[in-house]
Design a protein around this motif. Structure first.
Motif, PDB file in Angstrom:
ATOM      1  N   ASP A 284       7.227  -4.080  -0.155  1.00 53.36           N
ATOM      2  CA  ASP A 284       7.453  -2.638  -0.240  1.00 53.36           C
ATOM      3  C   ASP A 284       6.711  -1.895   0.867  1.00 53.36           C
ATOM      4  O   ASP A 284       7.242  -0.963   1.469  1.00 53.36           O
ATOM      5  N   ALA A 285       5.484  -2.313   1.155  1.00 54.14           N
ATOM      6  CA  ALA A 285       4.711  -1.674   2.227  1.00 54.14           C
ATOM      7  C   ALA A 285       5.377  -1.913   3.580  1.00 54.14           C
ATOM      8  O   ALA A 285       5.434  -1.004   4.415  1.00 54.14           O
ATOM      9  N   ARG A 286       5.881  -3.120   3.805  1.00 56.36           N
ATOM     10  CA  ARG A 286       6.560  -3.421   5.077  1.00 56.36           C
ATOM     11  C   ARG A 286       7.823  -2.579   5.209  1.00 56.36           C
ATOM     12  O   ARG A 286       8.107  -2.032   6.272  1.00 56.36           O
ATOM     13  N   TRP A 287       8.579  -2.454   4.124  1.00 61.06           N
ATOM     14  CA  TRP A 287       9.794  -1.642   4.140  1.00 61.06           C
ATOM     15  C   TRP A 287       9.445  -0.188   4.473  1.00 61.06           C
ATOM     16  O   TRP A 287      10.113   0.432   5.309  1.00 61.06           O
ATOM     17  N   MET A 288       8.391   0.349   3.858  1.00 60.41           N
ATOM     18  CA  MET A 288       8.000   1.734   4.124  1.00 60.41           C
ATOM     19  C   MET A 288       7.548   1.919   5.571  1.00 60.41           C
ATOM     20  O   MET A 288       7.781   2.977   6.165  1.00 60.41           O
ATOM     21  N   GLU A 289       6.935   0.909   6.133  1.00 58.81           N
ATOM     22  CA  GLU A 289       6.513   0.951   7.533  1.00 58.81           C
ATOM     23  C   GLU A 289       7.730   0.983   8.471  1.00 58.81           C
ATOM     24  O   GLU A 289       7.711   1.633   9.510  1.00 58.81           O
ATOM     25  N   LEU A 290       8.805   0.288   8.073  1.00 58.25           N
ATOM     26  CA  LEU A 290       9.997   0.196   8.916  1.00 58.25           C
ATOM     27  C   LEU A 290      10.973   1.362   8.743  1.00 58.25           C
ATOM     28  O   LEU A 290      11.775   1.635   9.642  1.00 58.25           O
ATOM     29  N   MET A 291      10.924   2.052   7.625  1.00 62.27           N
ATOM     30  CA  MET A 291      11.872   3.151   7.373  1.00 62.27           C
ATOM     31  C   MET A 291      11.906   4.189   8.500  1.00 62.27           C
ATOM     32  O   MET A 291      12.987   4.525   8.985  1.00 62.27           O
ATOM     33  N   PRO A 292      10.765   4.727   8.958  1.00 62.63           N
ATOM     34  CA  PRO A 292      10.852   5.723  10.030  1.00 62.63           C
ATOM     35  C   PRO A 292      11.371   5.153  11.345  1.00 62.63           C
ATOM     36  O   PRO A 292      11.986   5.864  12.142  1.00 62.63           O
ATOM     37  N   VAL A 293      11.139   3.858  11.580  1.00 65.27           N
ATOM     38  CA  VAL A 293      11.646   3.207  12.793  1.00 65.27           C
ATOM     39  C   VAL A 293      13.181   3.238  12.780  1.00 65.27           C
ATOM     40  O   VAL A 293      13.818   3.587  13.783  1.00 65.27           O
TER      41      VAL A 293
END
Length: 169
Positions: free
Chosen positions: A153-162
């Motif tokens: 979930d943390a990785r997904w949140m990190e990638l969302m703005p990208v």
């Protein structure tokens, strides 16, 4: 695992698509097995809850994270080590279509071209593009024999703005 914060694909909210183009450190037959064998899927995606992936089969997956959501897949195209195409029905969403094309690379690896299309209005293609990046981070680690993302979930949140910044619209 690359851990890249660069987009590996695109998302279009207008066209209702998400794509990913990624090189993986294993030959196509190994990548195919990671996508289709029930004992391999939990290592990078999630467990198969019902059915076994195969030609003209319906099976149910559980995704990573603490959501408890399921994905019902129906196989449309089954071309071992080359192409897999399935319908994709995530909990609470209308059916979409996922297509994987696997091509050998000169270094003995695989180019994975992932196309996810036909999202309903309740699904966000940007969310899916970031999610597929996160899942294929785990796939890359699995294929390399190393630990995957501990907190998906943390990785997904990190990638969302990208992926929001790289979206086609």
């Amino acid at each position: 695992m690359s851990g890249s914060l660069s987009a590996l694909g695109t998302a279009s909210r207008t066209a209702r698509t998400a794509t990913l183009d990624r090189n993986l450190p294993a030959p196509p037959d190994e990548v195919w097995r990671a996508w289709t064998e029930p004992d391999r899927l939990p290592h990078w995606f999630g467990p198969v809850l019902k059915g076994i992936p195969g030609p003209d089969v319906e099976y149910v997956l559980e995704g990573r994270g603490a959501h408890g959501d399921t994905i019902v897949c129906r196989v449309l195209t089954w071309e071992p080590s080359t192409r897999l195409r399935v319908t994709w029905r995530y909990t609470g969403e209308t059916e979409s279509e996922l297509r994987l094309d696997l091509t050998p690379t000169d270094d003995g690896g695989t180019r994975l071209l992932l196309t996810h299309a036909g999202f309903g209005p309740e699904a966000d293609p940007v969310d899916y593009a970031a999610g597929w990046h996160m899942y294929t981070d785990n796939l890359e680690a699995h294929l390399a024999g190393t630990p995957g993302v501990a907190d998906s979930d943390a990785r997904w949140m990190e990638l969302m703005p990208v992926y929001a910044a790289a979206s086609a619209d």
